[in-house]
Enzyme design. Structure first.
Site, mmCIF file in Angstrom:
data_model
loop_
_atom_site.group_PDB
_atom_site.id
_atom_site.type_symbol
_atom_site.label_atom_id
_atom_site.label_comp_id
_atom_site.label_asym_id
_atom_site.label_seq_id
_atom_site.Cartn_x
_atom_site.Cartn_y
_atom_site.Cartn_z
ATOM 1 N N CYS A 1 0.820 -1.230 0.000
ATOM 2 C CA CYS A 1 0.000 0.000 0.000
ATOM 3 C C CYS A 1 0.846 1.270 0.000
ATOM 4 O O CYS A 1 0.342 2.349 -0.317
ATOM 5 C CB CYS A 1 -0.935 0.013 1.201
ATOM 6 S SG CYS A 1 -2.049 -1.386 1.234
ATOM 7 N N HIS B 1 -3.277 7.426 3.018
ATOM 8 C CA HIS B 1 -3.707 6.139 2.461
ATOM 9 C C HIS B 1 -5.052 5.785 3.089
ATOM 10 O O HIS B 1 -5.236 5.930 4.300
ATOM 11 C CB HIS B 1 -2.644 5.080 2.783
ATOM 12 C CG HIS B 1 -3.088 3.690 2.458
ATOM 13 N ND1 HIS B 1 -3.675 3.371 1.264
ATOM 14 C CD2 HIS B 1 -3.024 2.532 3.186
ATOM 15 C CE1 HIS B 1 -3.956 2.077 1.261
ATOM 16 N NE2 HIS B 1 -3.572 1.550 2.413
ATOM 17 N N ASN C 1 -10.025 0.098 0.633
ATOM 18 C CA ASN C 1 -8.563 0.191 0.536
ATOM 19 C C ASN C 1 -8.124 -0.311 -0.846
ATOM 20 O O ASN C 1 -8.247 -1.501 -1.136
ATOM 21 C CB ASN C 1 -7.951 -0.662 1.661
ATOM 22 C CG ASN C 1 -6.432 -0.653 1.647
ATOM 23 O OD1 ASN C 1 -5.795 -0.174 0.710
ATOM 24 N ND2 ASN C 1 -5.839 -1.201 2.691
HETATM 25 N N1 COA Z 1 -18.233 -8.452 10.093
HETATM 26 C C1 COA Z 1 -18.679 -8.631 11.362
HETATM 27 N N2 COA Z 1 -17.876 -8.975 12.383
HETATM 28 C C2 COA Z 1 -16.569 -9.123 12.102
HETATM 29 C C3 COA Z 1 -16.040 -8.961 10.796
HETATM 30 C C4 COA Z 1 -16.945 -8.612 9.783
HETATM 31 N N3 COA Z 1 -16.543 -8.403 8.503
HETATM 32 N N4 COA Z 1 -14.714 -9.197 10.831
HETATM 33 C C5 COA Z 1 -14.403 -9.478 12.106
HETATM 34 N N5 COA Z 1 -15.518 -9.448 12.871
HETATM 35 C C6 COA Z 1 -15.652 -9.700 14.308
HETATM 36 C C7 COA Z 1 -14.502 -10.536 14.851
HETATM 37 O O1 COA Z 1 -14.740 -11.917 14.687
HETATM 38 C C8 COA Z 1 -14.503 -10.134 16.314
HETATM 39 O O2 COA Z 1 -15.535 -10.826 16.956
HETATM 40 P P1 COA Z 1 -15.377 -11.324 18.493
HETATM 41 O O3 COA Z 1 -15.186 -10.080 19.293
HETATM 42 O O4 COA Z 1 -16.668 -12.031 18.751
HETATM 43 O O5 COA Z 1 -14.173 -12.204 18.504
HETATM 44 C C9 COA Z 1 -14.907 -8.666 16.291
HETATM 45 O O6 COA Z 1 -15.531 -8.451 15.013
HETATM 46 C C10 COA Z 1 -13.728 -7.723 16.432
HETATM 47 O O7 COA Z 1 -12.696 -8.150 15.545
HETATM 48 P P2 COA Z 1 -11.344 -7.358 15.426
HETATM 49 O O8 COA Z 1 -10.494 -8.002 14.393
HETATM 50 O O9 COA Z 1 -10.763 -7.160 16.814
HETATM 51 O O10 COA Z 1 -11.882 -5.942 14.906
HETATM 52 P P3 COA Z 1 -11.129 -4.593 14.722
HETATM 53 O O11 COA Z 1 -11.777 -3.536 15.496
HETATM 54 O O12 COA Z 1 -9.636 -4.757 14.848
HETATM 55 O O13 COA Z 1 -11.429 -4.272 13.193
HETATM 56 C C11 COA Z 1 -10.268 -4.353 11.078
HETATM 57 C C12 COA Z 1 -10.955 -5.156 12.191
HETATM 58 C C13 COA Z 1 -9.722 -5.317 10.058
HETATM 59 C C14 COA Z 1 -11.328 -3.461 10.456
HETATM 60 C C15 COA Z 1 -9.158 -3.482 11.688
HETATM 61 O O14 COA Z 1 -8.341 -4.282 12.526
HETATM 62 C C16 COA Z 1 -8.289 -2.856 10.650
HETATM 63 O O15 COA Z 1 -8.736 -2.054 9.860
HETATM 64 N N6 COA Z 1 -6.978 -3.185 10.651
HETATM 65 C C17 COA Z 1 -6.044 -2.596 9.755
HETATM 66 C C18 COA Z 1 -6.130 -3.312 8.474
HETATM 67 C C19 COA Z 1 -5.382 -2.603 7.424
HETATM 68 O O16 COA Z 1 -5.378 -1.418 7.368
HETATM 69 N N7 COA Z 1 -4.766 -3.401 6.581
HETATM 70 C C20 COA Z 1 -4.126 -2.927 5.442
HETATM 71 C C21 COA Z 1 -2.904 -2.190 5.771
HETATM 72 S S1 COA Z 1 -2.533 -1.208 4.414
#
Ligand code: COA
Length: 326
Positions: A113, A253, A283
């Site tokens: 990215c 980004h 993204n």
């Molecule tokens: N829909 C509904 N629930 C979801 C889900 C979805 N698409 N994906 C995950 N969950 C659930 C998980 O299972 C978890 O459930 P639990 O609490 O019962 O275990 C809960 O939501 C929280 O999951 P978590 O992974 O802790 O959420 P988060 O707040 O970290 O958000 C992202 C997840 C991916 C949105 C976030 O971590 C993120 O944006 N990370 C950066 C990713 C990124 O930028 N990557 C590219 C870099 S360039």
């Protein structure tokens, strides 16, 4: 002193829109969860016939048109992508051919990215040393092909698109003022596409394990992104002798609205000084900043003399910033 300057921008996103509501029908998720956690409402998905170079071609043509230039005026083509048409030839070579450029160099760079801002770092140096006169730099991705549509966390994040800029030299006190790139390969496991390379070549076993798709530790990636981007943005502004209040626009980004808001808060930037279009495209990796820059230009949010900060974060891990004086 010769500086490199972006003289034109262009972008392209595929026509097909996939909304959060559409995803509710195929995976266990909700529009509310996706919007609250990421800021994304919909994303664009390439047609089956479209590869990254096809998206790059559309964006490049728009940038050339804006610059009133012909493809023959370009003497280097760089494509930043982590979803190339194929391992080789480079996507830049396919793009160069589509544009009908015969005499230029062409190659890809991959910093996931952060690829576009890494590309600005490189292009700026090549212009300032007069190795090249006019560079076409494109960020282009078809992430939908490497997204596991059965894995509900990464699949809600990504989209397809391309953004292009044309860069040339200027003796004026404007252009790309500074660039900064950084990486920490020790954190490579946080986001990667493990299958299909020389480490884990394509095989039946690889496909059964679904290693041809992006694997991500979202929560850990999120924490590193917030920390590194806040620090990088503050340092870039400080190292250039500026105060955050002198910044006209931050173009980050577009990975997660909460990451963007954390950086804006650290710099004490009001909402109107932060460009956000994540709700429309998700993204798009290396394409996200050049698409946002092009939209900002067309929306009249970029004016002569403005200080604009670009900052990116991605797989590698990599992160990068560029300070522009428009
Ligand atoms: N829909 C509904 N629930 C979801 C889900 C979805 N698409 N994906 C995950 N969950 C659930 C998980 O299972 C978890 O459930 P639990 O609490 O019962 O275990 C809960 O939501 C929280 O999951 P978590 O992974 O802790 O959420 P988060 O707040 O970290 O958000 C992202 C997840 C991916 C949105 C976030 O971590 C993120 O944006 N990370 C950066 C990713 C990124 O930028 N990557 C590219 C870099 S360039």
């Amino acid at each position: 002193m010769l500086r490199a300057r972006i003289i034109a921008t262009g972008s392209y996103v595929p026509d097909r829109v996939v909304t959060n509501r559409d995803l509710e029908k195929t995976i266990d998720t909700t529009d509310e969860w996706i919007t609250e956690r990421t800021g994304i409402r919909e994303r664009r998905i390439a047609a089956a016939s479209q590869a990254s170079s096809d998206l790059a071609f559309e964006a490049a043509q728009r940038a050339l048109k804006q610059a009133h230039l012909k493809p023959k005026d370009i003497d280097l083509v760089i494509v930043a992508t982590c979803t190339p048409d194929m391992a080789f030839p480079s996507t830049a070579c396919f793009l160069q051919d589509r544009l009908g450029i015969k005499h230029s160099g062409a190659f890809d760079i991959n910093a996931a990215c952060s690829g576009f801002v890494y590309g600005l770092h490189l292009a700026s140096s090549l212009i300032r040393t007069e190795a090249h006169k006019r560079i076409l730099l494109v960020g282009a991705e078809v992430l939908s092909r490497v997204t596991d549509w059965e894995d509900r966390t990464p699949c809600v994040l990504f989209g397809d698109g391309a953004g292009a800029v044309i860069i040339e030299g200027t003796k004026e006190k404007r252009g790309i003022i500074s660039t900064h790139i950084q990486a920490d390969g020790g954190l490579s496991e946080l986001i990667m596409l493990p299958g299909g390379g020389t480490r884990t070549p394509c095989s039946k076993d690889m496909l059964l394990k679904r290693l041809q798709y992006i694997k991500m530790k979202g929560n850990e990636t999120f924490k590193v992104a917030v920390r590194t981007l806040e620090e990088l943005a503050a340092r870039t502004i400080h190292d250039n002798g500026l105060d955050p209040s002198q910044l006209s626009l931050l173009i980050p980004h577009q990975a997660n609205l909460r990451i963007i808001q954390a950086t804006a808060k650290r710099l004490n930037l009001p909402e109107e000084k932060v460009f956000v279009n994540i709700e429309k495209y998700g993204n798009t990796s290396a394409a996200s900043i050049p698409i946002a820059l092009d939209e900002a230009v067309h929306a009249g949010r970029v004016k002569d003399g403005d200080h604009i900060l670009l900052e990116a974060f991605g797989g590698g891990l990599t992160w990068a910033s560029a300070l522009l004086r428009w």
